[in-house]
Scaffold this motif. Structure first.
Motif, PDB file in Angstrom:
ATOM      1  N   LEU A  15      -0.269 -15.488  -6.263  1.00 45.28           N
ATOM      2  CA  LEU A  15      -0.520 -16.742  -5.555  1.00 45.28           C
ATOM      3  C   LEU A  15      -2.001 -17.108  -5.530  1.00 45.28           C
ATOM      4  CD1 LEU A  15       1.961 -16.386  -2.565  1.00 45.28           C
ATOM      5  CD2 LEU A  15       2.115 -18.012  -4.453  1.00 45.28           C
ATOM      6  N   ARG A  16      -2.866 -16.120  -5.658  1.00 42.41           N
ATOM      7  CA  ARG A  16      -4.317 -16.405  -5.703  1.00 42.41           C
ATOM      8  C   ARG A  16      -4.689 -17.163  -6.966  1.00 42.41           C
ATOM      9  NH1 ARG A  16      -7.789 -11.235  -5.219  1.00 42.41           N
ATOM     10  NH2 ARG A  16      -9.416 -12.791  -5.564  1.00 42.41           N
ATOM     11  N   PHE A  17      -3.963 -16.921  -8.043  1.00 44.81           N
ATOM     12  CA  PHE A  17      -4.341 -17.467  -9.343  1.00 44.81           C
ATOM     13  C   PHE A  17      -3.382 -18.517  -9.894  1.00 44.81           C
ATOM     14  CE2 PHE A  17      -6.184 -13.227  -9.017  1.00 44.81           C
ATOM     15  CZ  PHE A  17      -7.527 -13.541  -9.156  1.00 44.81           C
ATOM     16  N   GLY A  18      -2.186 -18.591  -9.345  1.00 38.73           N
ATOM     17  CA  GLY A  18      -1.194 -19.539  -9.847  1.00 38.73           C
ATOM     18  C   GLY A  18      -0.527 -20.287  -8.714  1.00 38.73           C
ATOM     19  N   GLU A  19       0.193 -21.317  -9.061  1.00 32.05           N
ATOM     20  CA  GLU A  19       0.897 -22.108  -8.065  1.00 32.05           C
ATOM     21  C   GLU A  19       2.389 -21.792  -8.156  1.00 32.05           C
ATOM     22  OE1 GLU A  19       1.585 -26.763  -7.073  1.00 32.05           O
ATOM     23  OE2 GLU A  19      -0.405 -26.174  -7.799  1.00 32.05           O
ATOM     24  N   PHE A  20       2.878 -21.137  -7.131  1.00 34.07           N
ATOM     25  CA  PHE A  20       4.277 -20.710  -7.059  1.00 34.07           C
ATOM     26  C   PHE A  20       4.807 -21.000  -5.670  1.00 34.07           C
ATOM     27  CE2 PHE A  20       2.037 -17.755  -9.867  1.00 34.07           C
ATOM     28  CZ  PHE A  20       2.812 -17.805 -11.012  1.00 34.07           C
ATOM     29  N   GLU A  21       6.114 -21.066  -5.566  1.00 36.21           N
ATOM     30  CA  GLU A  21       6.769 -21.099  -4.267  1.00 36.21           C
ATOM     31  C   GLU A  21       7.371 -19.706  -4.066  1.00 36.21           C
ATOM     32  OE1 GLU A  21      10.711 -22.889  -2.124  1.00 36.21           O
ATOM     33  OE2 GLU A  21       9.846 -24.055  -3.756  1.00 36.21           O
ATOM     34  N   PRO A  22       6.779 -18.887  -3.194  1.00 35.93           N
ATOM     35  CA  PRO A  22       7.322 -17.541  -2.993  1.00 35.93           C
ATOM     36  C   PRO A  22       8.615 -17.583  -2.176  1.00 35.93           C
ATOM     37  CG  PRO A  22       5.434 -17.906  -1.560  1.00 35.93           C
ATOM     38  CD  PRO A  22       5.578 -19.140  -2.402  1.00 35.93           C
ATOM     39  N   VAL A  23       9.612 -16.838  -2.629  1.00 40.24           N
ATOM     40  CA  VAL A  23      10.900 -16.778  -1.935  1.00 40.24           C
ATOM     41  C   VAL A  23      11.338 -15.316  -1.895  1.00 40.24           C
ATOM     42  CG1 VAL A  23      13.311 -17.549  -1.906  1.00 40.24           C
ATOM     43  CG2 VAL A  23      11.545 -19.056  -2.838  1.00 40.24           C
ATOM     44  N   GLY A  24      11.387 -14.752  -0.701  1.00 41.80           N
ATOM     45  CA  GLY A  24      11.854 -13.378  -0.545  1.00 41.80           C
ATOM     46  C   GLY A  24      13.362 -13.292  -0.712  1.00 41.80           C
ATOM     47  N   PHE A  25      13.842 -12.106  -1.033  1.00 38.72           N
ATOM     48  CA  PHE A  25      15.292 -11.919  -1.188  1.00 38.72           C
ATOM     49  C   PHE A  25      16.039 -12.391   0.062  1.00 38.72           C
ATOM     50  CE2 PHE A  25      14.764  -8.070  -4.260  1.00 38.72           C
ATOM     51  CZ  PHE A  25      14.536  -8.931  -5.310  1.00 38.72           C
ATOM     52  N   GLY A  26      15.464 -12.135   1.227  1.00 33.02           N
ATOM     53  CA  GLY A  26      16.114 -12.518   2.480  1.00 33.02           C
ATOM     54  C   GLY A  26      16.107 -14.015   2.745  1.00 33.02           C
ATOM     55  N   GLU A  27      15.331 -14.779   1.993  1.00 35.84           N
ATOM     56  CA  GLU A  27      15.216 -16.227   2.200  1.00 35.84           C
ATOM     57  C   GLU A  27      15.968 -17.048   1.153  1.00 35.84           C
ATOM     58  OE1 GLU A  27      11.029 -16.401   1.651  1.00 35.84           O
ATOM     59  OE2 GLU A  27      10.601 -16.060   3.763  1.00 35.84           O
ATOM     60  N   LEU A  28      16.638 -16.401   0.227  1.00 37.72           N
ATOM     61  CA  LEU A  28      17.313 -17.115  -0.854  1.00 37.72           C
ATOM     62  C   LEU A  28      18.425 -18.018  -0.331  1.00 37.72           C
ATOM     63  CD1 LEU A  28      17.640 -14.239  -3.472  1.00 37.72           C
ATOM     64  CD2 LEU A  28      16.339 -16.358  -3.774  1.00 37.72           C
ATOM     65  N   THR A  29      18.480 -19.210  -0.869  1.00 38.57           N
ATOM     66  CA  THR A  29      19.574 -20.119  -0.541  1.00 38.57           C
ATOM     67  C   THR A  29      20.777 -19.760  -1.426  1.00 38.57           C
ATOM     68  OG1 THR A  29      19.000 -21.754  -2.228  1.00 38.57           O
ATOM     69  CG2 THR A  29      17.925 -21.971  -0.056  1.00 38.57           C
ATOM     70  N   PRO A  30      21.970 -20.191  -1.068  1.00 39.95           N
ATOM     71  CA  PRO A  30      23.133 -19.923  -1.923  1.00 39.95           C
ATOM     72  C   PRO A  30      22.945 -20.463  -3.343  1.00 39.95           C
ATOM     73  CG  PRO A  30      23.866 -20.622   0.241  1.00 39.95           C
ATOM     74  CD  PRO A  30      22.372 -20.793   0.217  1.00 39.95           C
ATOM     75  N   ASP A  31      22.331 -21.634  -3.486  1.00 33.96           N
ATOM     76  CA  ASP A  31      22.094 -22.196  -4.822  1.00 33.96           C
ATOM     77  C   ASP A  31      21.150 -21.327  -5.639  1.00 33.96           C
ATOM     78  OD1 ASP A  31      23.738 -24.321  -4.256  1.00 33.96           O
ATOM     79  OD2 ASP A  31      22.103 -25.706  -3.772  1.00 33.96           O
ATOM     80  N   GLN A  32      20.107 -20.816  -4.997  1.00 36.86           N
ATOM     81  CA  GLN A  32      19.163 -19.946  -5.706  1.00 36.86           C
ATOM     82  C   GLN A  32      19.837 -18.641  -6.108  1.00 36.86           C
ATOM     83  OE1 GLN A  32      16.177 -19.860  -2.649  1.00 36.86           O
ATOM     84  NE2 GLN A  32      15.000 -21.529  -3.572  1.00 36.86           N
ATOM     85  N   LYS A  33      20.610 -18.053  -5.207  1.00 39.52           N
ATOM     86  CA  LYS A  33      21.331 -16.810  -5.518  1.00 39.52           C
ATOM     87  C   LYS A  33      22.275 -17.005  -6.696  1.00 39.52           C
ATOM     88  CE  LYS A  33      21.542 -14.112  -1.309  1.00 39.52           C
ATOM     89  NZ  LYS A  33      22.379 -13.593  -0.223  1.00 39.52           N
ATOM     90  N   ALA A  34      22.906 -18.155  -6.758  1.00 40.22           N
ATOM     91  CA  ALA A  34      23.868 -18.434  -7.832  1.00 40.22           C
ATOM     92  C   ALA A  34      23.193 -18.451  -9.197  1.00 40.22           C
ATOM     93  CB  ALA A  34      24.574 -19.763  -7.573  1.00 40.22           C
ATOM     94  N   ARG A  35      21.911 -18.765  -9.255  1.00 40.80           N
ATOM     95  CA  ARG A  35      21.183 -18.802 -10.526  1.00 40.80           C
ATOM     96  C   ARG A  35      20.707 -17.413 -10.972  1.00 40.80           C
ATOM     97  NH1 ARG A  35      16.434 -22.796 -10.779  1.00 40.80           N
ATOM     98  NH2 ARG A  35      16.652 -22.286 -12.974  1.00 40.80           N
ATOM     99  N   LEU A  36      20.700 -16.460 -10.052  1.00 39.67           N
ATOM    100  CA  LEU A  36      20.178 -15.128 -10.362  1.00 39.67           C
ATOM    101  C   LEU A  36      21.254 -14.207 -10.924  1.00 39.67           C
ATOM    102  CD1 LEU A  36      18.006 -14.603  -7.162  1.00 39.67           C
ATOM    103  CD2 LEU A  36      17.218 -15.209  -9.452  1.00 39.67           C
ATOM    104  N   PRO A  37      20.821 -13.142 -11.645  1.00 32.88           N
ATOM    105  CA  PRO A  37      21.800 -12.152 -12.126  1.00 32.88           C
ATOM    106  C   PRO A  37      22.500 -11.482 -10.946  1.00 32.88           C
ATOM    107  CG  PRO A  37      19.581 -11.668 -12.955  1.00 32.88           C
ATOM    108  CD  PRO A  37      19.461 -12.812 -12.025  1.00 32.88           C
ATOM    109  N   GLU A  38      23.630 -10.874 -11.220  1.00 27.90           N
ATOM    110  CA  GLU A  38      24.443 -10.258 -10.168  1.00 27.90           C
ATOM    111  C   GLU A  38      23.651  -9.244  -9.337  1.00 27.90           C
ATOM    112  OE1 GLU A  38      28.405  -7.532 -10.047  1.00 27.90           O
ATOM    113  OE2 GLU A  38      28.434  -9.292 -11.352  1.00 27.90           O
TER     114      GLU A  38
END
Length: 119
Positions: free
Chosen positions: A23-46
């Motif tokens: 985050l110091r060097f790039g622009e990202f939206e950090p999302v912890g495993f505990g903060e994942l939305t159902p839509d985000q989880k659906a895009r990730l591997p099992e």
């Protein structure tokens, strides 16, 4: 285009330290495993909780590839380093083995570099 989402283990101090560094060097939206939305989880591997991920508008990168793509999003220097690494013979294999070596020893690395949160 929205900032890429950097998905990480929010129970791991070493993981949070690495995300903070990115985050110091790039622009990202950090999302912890505990903060994942159902839509985000659906895009990730099992078994998404085995490694970090980078979610862009059109792609999902996981593990070593997510680390490489994240570095490539860290300004000119990060992009140059990622580009140089991609020129190495057997780069994909080295990248994944290197990532797994570090990820499997998070507790050890966390003794040296750790933080309680990303912000």
């Amino acid at each position: 285009m929205a900032a890429p989402r950097l998905v990480y283990d929010d129970d791991c101090g070493f993981c949070m330290y690495c995300v903070r560094w990115l985050l110091r060097f790039g622009e990202f939206e950090p999302v912890g495993f505990g903060e994942l939305t159902p839509d985000q989880k659906a895009r990730l591997p099992e078994e998404y909780d085995n490694c970090m991920h980078l979610l862009t508008d059109d792609a999902v990168y996981s593990c070593g590839e997510a680390a490489e793509q994240s570095l490539a999003h860290c300004g000119r220097v990060g992009a140059a380093l990622a580009g140089l690494a991609r020129q190495l013979p057997y780069w994909e294999r080295l990248r994944e083995r290197g990532y797994r070596f570090v990820a499997d020893r998070r507790a050890i690395w966390g003794r040296f570099r750790s933080c309680p949160n990303v912000e």
